[in-house]
Motif scaffolding. Structure first.
Motif, short mmCIF file in Angstrom:
data_model
loop_
_atom_site.label_atom_id
_atom_site.label_comp_id
_atom_site.label_asym_id
_atom_site.label_seq_id
_atom_site.Cartn_x
_atom_site.Cartn_y
_atom_site.Cartn_z
N VAL A 311 0.83 -1.24 0.06
CA VAL A 311 -0.04 0.17 0.06
C VAL A 311 1.02 1.43 0.05
N GLN A 312 1.76 1.30 1.04
CA GLN A 312 2.64 2.58 0.95
C GLN A 312 3.33 2.61 -0.48
N GLY A 313 3.73 1.79 -1.00
CA GLY A 313 4.29 1.82 -2.37
C GLY A 313 3.41 2.41 -3.46
N GLN A 314 2.34 1.85 -3.38
CA GLN A 314 1.07 2.49 -4.26
C GLN A 314 1.06 3.89 -3.86
N LEU A 315 0.98 4.61 -2.73
CA LEU A 315 0.75 5.76 -2.23
C LEU A 315 1.90 6.68 -2.85
N THR A 316 3.16 6.08 -2.52
CA THR A 316 4.28 6.88 -3.06
C THR A 316 4.17 7.11 -4.58
N ALA A 317 3.94 5.89 -5.26
CA ALA A 317 3.93 6.11 -6.76
C ALA A 317 2.96 7.26 -7.26
N SER A 318 1.82 7.35 -6.36
CA SER A 318 0.81 8.40 -6.59
C SER A 318 1.14 9.66 -6.20
N GLY A 319 2.28 9.87 -5.54
CA GLY A 319 2.57 11.30 -5.00
C GLY A 319 2.32 11.27 -3.72
N GLY A 320 2.19 10.30 -2.84
CA GLY A 320 1.99 10.46 -1.27
C GLY A 320 3.17 10.69 -0.75
N PRO A 321 3.15 11.43 0.47
CA PRO A 321 4.35 11.75 1.30
C PRO A 321 4.78 10.43 1.94
N GLN A 451 -8.53 1.58 7.53
CA GLN A 451 -8.63 1.81 9.13
C GLN A 451 -7.32 2.24 9.69
N ALA A 452 -6.20 1.58 9.08
CA ALA A 452 -4.81 1.74 9.65
C ALA A 452 -4.22 3.09 9.49
N TRP A 453 -4.62 3.74 8.27
CA TRP A 453 -4.27 5.16 7.89
C TRP A 453 -5.12 6.22 8.68
N GLN A 454 -6.47 5.92 8.94
CA GLN A 454 -7.27 6.70 9.75
C GLN A 454 -6.71 6.72 11.15
N GLN A 455 -6.18 5.63 11.45
CA GLN A 455 -5.74 5.66 13.09
C GLN A 455 -4.31 6.43 13.10
N LEU A 456 -3.59 6.45 12.14
CA LEU A 456 -2.30 7.14 11.88
C LEU A 456 -2.35 8.65 11.86
#
Length: 497
Positions: A311-321, A451-456
């Motif tokens: 998931v973090q890899g997909q977010l990074t590829a989409s421009g996520g921090p 759910q994990a990202w919402q908690q973070l």
């Protein structure tokens, strides 16, 4: 000859207590020097075949072993050799035995073709303390083995210490040996392992601390099998996968594929017990809890890997921090400790005893109990899956997750029952299940990630990007699940009617 042997690993801090317990009776002390052979390309090891020369006291013995049809069962043939000098290995000594057939098959030889020369791969130097114990109507040899395995590698000679307790059935029922193994595990904190000295030696020679992860293999039984025969064969197949991967994980292997295959094996095992348990006597309901506990403990590792890499890899590829997970990540359970847990070892040993007891009492029943039971269970699972799938968008999250688990049980039960029905039709049905399983799997994984990202968010505001990204995908993923469920309902043809 068929050998039934249980091997228990002994941690270093328990060795003194185990030896004292073994010595609580008349023991025989032997020094066993063994030399193990194979082809240069390790053709025998690839098929689980072992060939050795072993000096037992003053007597040289040539032994060949090959896998049996049930967990922890081995075909074995021994030949006592004359003379005190170190003999040469000769595979022809096993001619006419079931093990010789396995050797010929492993080496891809024609019936009249001569055996090729083999090379020395590794050696063992073991001190064995053994005694015979009467267990019920059975006679079991317990052997406390200490010493080392050595092999010559391109990096130089390597050695590995050995601390094992072996229980070999000499006479009687495997159930008695199983009960004895249960006692030793409980008393001394030991754990069951299918990694033999020969497997350890092969890995040492190849500079591989662990073997490859073991995937599921299809159970073997006849089309007109009784329910008892089918259930025993399916459980044996599940245990083969579980035991192989659990042995390496208990030994310290944290490889993601081993953990994944162990979880698959546990899921298959739970399905077999739930759907086929009524066909075989002796299933203990107490086994379910420790199997589930281990499955969930290992699942935490899988989930962590999915979140931080996929998931973090997909977010990074989409421009996520990048994110700071340090405050959110809790310590994961140790996989080795989870496998070694006494409750799980109790369940594992009990299941092995169940399979061997059922196989020993195997009889042909003309009542077609396997087909009747499987038809009924498949029909029920299929009907429930189709009904719930068509209502996917209206289901609560817990019910959506239950549907995913139900589809997995339907798939495993279909695979288990392949010998009973037309194989092409079974395979077509299983293939039709894959798209809907994939869709529900991604939906469930991304829902857990959301759910994990919402908690973070409370610890790292940058998690809002992932929360938004995952939230935006949720409706489309749910719609994809509904479409996959509808397609499955229309195209998957029941093969059991």
């Amino acid at each position: 000859m068929t050998e039934f042997e249980l091997k228990l690993e002994v941690p270093a801090d328990c060795a003194e207590a185990v030896e004292a317990a073994v010595r609580n009776g008349p023991v025989v002390r032997q020094r066993l020097l063994a030399r193990y052979f194979d082809t240069p390309d390790r053709a025998l090891a690839a098929q689980g075949v072992v060939v050795r020369l072993r000096k037992e006291g003053a007597q040289w013995v040539q032994t060949a072993k090959a896998p049996g049809s049930r967990p922890l069962e081995r075909l074995e043939h021994n030949v006592d050799l004359a003379g005190r000098a170190t003999p040469l290995l000769d595979l022809a000594r096993h001619h006419g035995t079931p093990v010789a057939e396995r050797i010929q098959r492993a080496l891809k030889l024609k019936p009249a073709q001569a055996f090729p020369p083999l090379e020395l791969v590794y050696q063992t130097d073991i001190t064995r303390l053994s005694r015979i114990i009467s267990a019920g109507e059975a006679s079991v040899e317990i052997a406390w083995d200490t010493g080392r395995i050595s092999a010559k590698t391109p990096e130089g000679r390597r050695a590995l210490p050995v601390r094992e307790l072996e229980l070999e059935l000499k006479q009687g029922s495997p159930a008695n040996a199983v009960e004895l193994a249960r006692f030793w595990c409980q008393a001394h904190g030991l754990w069951l392992s299918s990694v033999s000295k020969s497997m350890k030696g092969q890995r040492l020679a190849d500079a591989q601390p662990f073997g490859a992860a073991v995937a599921a293999q299809a159970p073997r039984f006849g089309r007109r099998a009784s329910g008892r025969t089918m259930a025993a064969a399916v459980l044996a197949s599940c245990l083969d996968q579980v035991l192989a991967n659990a042995s390496d994980v208990a030994g310290g292997c944290n490889d993601a594929e081993h953990i994944h295959q162990l979880r698959v094996g546990l899921r298959r095992l739970r399905t077999a017990l739930r759907e086929l348990g009524a066909l075989i006597e002796g299933v203990d309901s107490a086994w379910e809890a420790p199997i589930v506990a281990l499955f969930r403990a290992l699942g935490l590792h899988r989930d962590r890997d999915y979140l931080l890499h996929s998931v973090q890899g997909q977010l990074t590829a989409s421009g996520g921090p990048p994110l700071d997970w340090s405050a959110a990540l809790t310590e994961l359970p140790d996989p080795a400790a989870a496998v070694r847990a006494p409750a799980f070892q109790e369940a594992l040993i009990g299941l092995i005893g169940l399979v061997h007891a059922a196989s020993a009492d195997e009889v042909m029943q003309p009542d077609q109990s396997a087909r009747k039971t499987v038809r009924r269970r498949l029909r029920k699972l299929h009907k429930e899956a189709v009904t719930e799938g068509r209502q996917f968008l209206q289901l609560e999250e817990a019910m959506q997750h239950r549907l995913r688990k139900r589809l997995k049980r339907l798939r495993y039960l279909a695979e288990f029952s392949r010998p009973l029905f037309a194989r092409r039709e079974v395979d077509a049905f299983v293939a039709a299940l894959k798209p809907v399983q994939d869709a529900l799997g991604m939906y469930n994984d991304e829902l857990a990630a959301l759910q994990a990202w919402q908690q973070l968010v409370s610890d790292d505001a940058r998690a809002w990007f992932g929360t938004g990204w995952l939230s935006a995908r949720r409706a489309a993923n749910a719609q994809a699940c509904l479409q996959a469920c509808e397609k499955f309902a229309q195209e998957a043809k029941p093969f059991w009617d």
